[in-house]
Design an enzyme around this catalytic site. Structure first.
Site: not given
Ligand code: 75Z
Ligand code: MG
Length: 214
Positions: A141, A144, A169-170, A199
């Site tokens: 999650d 992406k 997810d996603n 969501e």
């Molecule tokens: O970007 C997302 N989630 C990512 C958060 C994260 N929290 N931690 C990290 C991490 C953790 C270790 C990592 N190591 C390297 N990159 C890393 C990134 N990434 C995300 C975005 C949306 C979304 C949908 C529609 C829209 F219009 C805008 C947004 C919906 C979702 O359900 C998501 O999960």
């Molecule tokens: Mg997500």
């Protein structure tokens, strides 16, 4: 000074949820996101699919990539057997700080290890740092464009065993096309798509569940 959305989400948890009651924390966040501000938690609809997979797998070891504010972390941990371990990786230190407080409010601190940093750095260290052999369940999650490289990295590091489950997810919104292409065409996985919605919206999204065949 202006608060951040994660800070406002935490405030909603501390105001509306009961300490030590994970389900009330989940409910408070869903209410905040439906009534006040959208946020990128897996949410209540996909959350039910997540719950059913966690219950079915009954994992002893779980890796969550992408903690954000800890919504799915709490949701998963509340369903784990007593001695199970959940390791969750968050890249953004501010979000990690909020997630720690959400996890503490839910009373799940002893089941969850929150690690701050990049998946590419931490995945190769899981065995030595946390005494993990393999993960029974991985919830993807995070960013992406990291789903595919990190899945290949977990394979290379021997963190998956025959029967390990990947739940992503996603896969539609925002979408993970290269991951879907790989996992659906690889002879080493058996995949299943659970259609749902992004969501708190009517947009299509879904979870891809894949079993590693070894
Ligand atoms: O970007 C997302 N989630 C990512 C958060 C994260 N929290 N931690 C990290 C991490 C953790 C270790 C990592 N190591 C390297 N990159 C890393 C990134 N990434 C995300 C975005 C949306 C979304 C949908 C529609 C829209 F219009 C805008 C947004 C919906 C979702 O359900 C998501 O999960
Ligand atoms: Mg997500």
């Amino acid at each position: 000074t202006q608060t951040t959305r994660p800070q406002r989400m935490l405030a909603a948890v501390q105001k509306n949820a009961t300490r030590g009651d994970p389900r009330s924390v989940v409910k408070a966040i869903d209410q905040f996101c439906r009534q006040k501000e959208w946020a990128m938690n897996v949410g209540d609809e996909k959350g039910c699919i997540l719950d059913s997979v966690v219950t079915e797998v009954n994992p002893a070891t779980v890796l969550e990539l992408g903690t954000y504010c800890g919504y799915s972390t709490v949701r998963i941990a509340s369903l784990l057997p007593p001695d199970a371990k959940l390791i969750t990786l968050e890249f953004n230190p501010h979000n990690a700080a909020i997630a720690r407080q959400v996890i503490a409010w839910a009373g799940l601190g002893d089941k969850i290890q929150l690690v701050e940093g990049a998946s590419g750095d931490w995945i190769p260290k899981m065995k030595e740092k946390f005494g993990i052999e393999t993960f029974d369940l991985v919830f993807l999650d995070h960013w992406k464009d990291r789903y595919l490289p990190d899945t290949k990295l977990m394979e290379e590091c021997g963190l998956l065993r025959k029967g390990s489950i990947l739940l992503a997810d996603n896969v539609i919104s925002p979408g993970t096309p290269d991951y879907l292409e790989y996992i659906r065409n690889s002879p080493r996985y058996k995949s299943q798509y659970f259609r749902s919605h992004l969501e708190y919206t009517k947009a299509e999204d879904g979870l891809e569940k894949s079993v590693f065949l070894g």
